[in-house]
Design a protein around this motif. Structure first.
Motif, mmCIF file in Angstrom:
data_model
loop_
_atom_site.group_PDB
_atom_site.id
_atom_site.type_symbol
_atom_site.label_atom_id
_atom_site.label_comp_id
_atom_site.label_asym_id
_atom_site.label_seq_id
_atom_site.Cartn_x
_atom_site.Cartn_y
_atom_site.Cartn_z
ATOM 1 N N VAL A 362 -16.840 26.731 19.416
ATOM 2 C CA VAL A 362 -17.505 28.005 18.665
ATOM 3 C C VAL A 362 -18.779 27.825 18.059
ATOM 4 N N THR A 363 -19.600 28.889 18.390
ATOM 5 C CA THR A 363 -21.064 28.463 17.894
ATOM 6 C C THR A 363 -21.314 29.409 16.787
ATOM 7 N N SER A 364 -22.083 29.008 15.976
ATOM 8 C CA SER A 364 -22.593 29.579 14.526
ATOM 9 C C SER A 364 -23.807 28.871 14.171
ATOM 10 N N TYR A 365 -24.471 29.304 13.165
ATOM 11 C CA TYR A 365 -25.800 28.914 12.579
ATOM 12 C C TYR A 365 -25.510 27.596 12.156
ATOM 13 N N LEU A 366 -24.421 27.177 11.852
ATOM 14 C CA LEU A 366 -23.906 25.985 11.167
ATOM 15 C C LEU A 366 -23.357 24.876 12.381
ATOM 16 N N ALA A 367 -23.130 25.710 13.536
ATOM 17 C CA ALA A 367 -22.638 24.683 14.610
ATOM 18 C C ALA A 367 -23.200 25.288 15.991
#
Length: 368
Positions: A362-367
């Motif tokens: 799962v991508t995000s600005y944190l990962a």
């Protein structure tokens, strides 16, 4: 101390123009009129305090959860917490200063809008411990916390939103689900992006074609321009519901309230996804609408931070809530438990394990 964070800074210090009023620091009266009963001996001079974002401590969302976590810790130490509520961004600086005059030893700022004011206060008062909820305190965007005496509490809600997206896609009979947000800040779009990824994963696994209405990615989507349940929020909800969705995810505090009116007026059965808190619990009028909520366990993370400070064991290392550490998650299905196929529920449970193990990314600005 090394407090480098591998993330892009949470942008924007924007006022969330909601309904609370700025006021002088209180002594914990909002939560309970009773005197705290000490069960843990605190370090000398320990006094935890909290300043709200514009939503106030009864926003049924992140302000309320953070406040409850701090009050719980204060009660266990037998101390009265200081508290002050904000009406707008103009209140942030004076409210933080008022807590200094109230002899607070630890100050918790709730919400990314308080980031710049908290960094300024922390730099001017290096002996005070600060906790910043829902922001990395990295306003200069160098990947590091801007003041050494701030502990950021941030949450990779994309992971839990991914589960909600998969669940919604499997639940939807229309083959259309929707989402809209208050403003395109990273702490808002992280929900919408995770939700979209979850729907896309469902489509891939099931060879399905469930559509996501209202969000294309990044800052491209339907946004109300603020965080009030006003006419703009109603228009945003209407615009998505009128496209035939039967699940909707409003992201931005009380803007979900406008969706309730839109659902009623549509004459159709449309499920609502809550954010931050278990909205089924915090707002009983949502009980017949709520499929689930994407939770940020801010009450627990604030409680943990305050407790370690009171014991003299405080660490300024940033905290990132994930599915693995229980910092984010999905709320129970509550009234929808009998409406959701048991096989789908089992798939969501298995998907959670796959995200934790790294099998599903799962991508995000944190990962990234």
């Amino acid at each position: 101390m090394n407090k480098t964070i591998k993330l892009t800074a949470v942008a924007a210090v924007a006022a969330l123009a909601l309904a609370a009023c700025a006021e002088a620091p209180g002594d914990g009266g909002t939560a309970s009129a009773t005197t705290p009963v000490q069960t843990i001996k605190p370090v000398d001079g320990f006094k935890p305090c909290v300043v709200s974002d514009a939503g106030g401590f009864d926003d049924k969302s992140f302000n309320q959860l953070s406040f409850e976590g701090l009050q719980k810790a204060a009660a266990e130490f037998g101390v009265k917490a200081g508290e002050v509520q904000s009406k707008s961004d103009a209140d942030f600086k004076p409210n933080l200063e008022s807590l200094l005059t109230a002899n607070c030893s630890l100050i918790t700022s709730v919400g990314f809008a308080l980031s710049a004011a908290t960094v300024e206060a922390a730099k001017a008062n290096p002996d005070i411990q600060y906790v910043l909820v829902d922001d990395a305190a990295d306003n200069d965007r160098d990947g590091k916390v801007d003041a050494e005496n701030i502990k950021p509490l941030i949450y990779d809600t994309a992971q839990a939103a991914f589960l909600a997206g998969y669940l919604s896609a499997g639940y939807s009979k229309a083959g259309k689900v929707g989402t809209y947000g208050g403003m395109p800040f990273p702490t808002v779009t992280i929900f919408m992006d995770g939700f979209k990824q979850g729907v896309e994963h469902y489509n891939k696994v099931k060879s399905a074609d469930v559509q996501v209405i209202g969000f294309e990615g990044g800052d491209k989507g339907t946004f109300t321009g603020g965080f009030e349940s006003n006419q703009k929020a109603r228009e945003a909800a209407d615009s998505i519901i009128n496209q035939g969705v039967d699940v909707i995810l409003p992201v931005g505090g009380p803007i979900y309230q406008a969706a309730l009116d839109s659902i009623d007026d549509s004459g159709r059965e449309i499920a609502l996804i809550g954010v931050d808190a278990d909205v089924f619990v915090t707002d009983p009028k949502t009980e017949k609408y709520i499929l689930t909520s994407i939770e940020k366990k801010m009450d627990q993370s604030v409680y943990d931070a305050v407790t370690t400070a009171g014991k003299g064991q405080f660490s300024f290392d940033p905290y990132i809530g994930t599915l693995a550490n229980g910092g984010v998650g999905l709320a129970p299905l509550h009234n929808f438990e009998g409406k959701v196929d048991a096989t789908l529920v089992a798939e969501v449970d298995a998907l959670k394990d796959q995200i934790i193990s790294g099998e599903v990314k799962v991508t995000s600005y944190l990962a990234k």
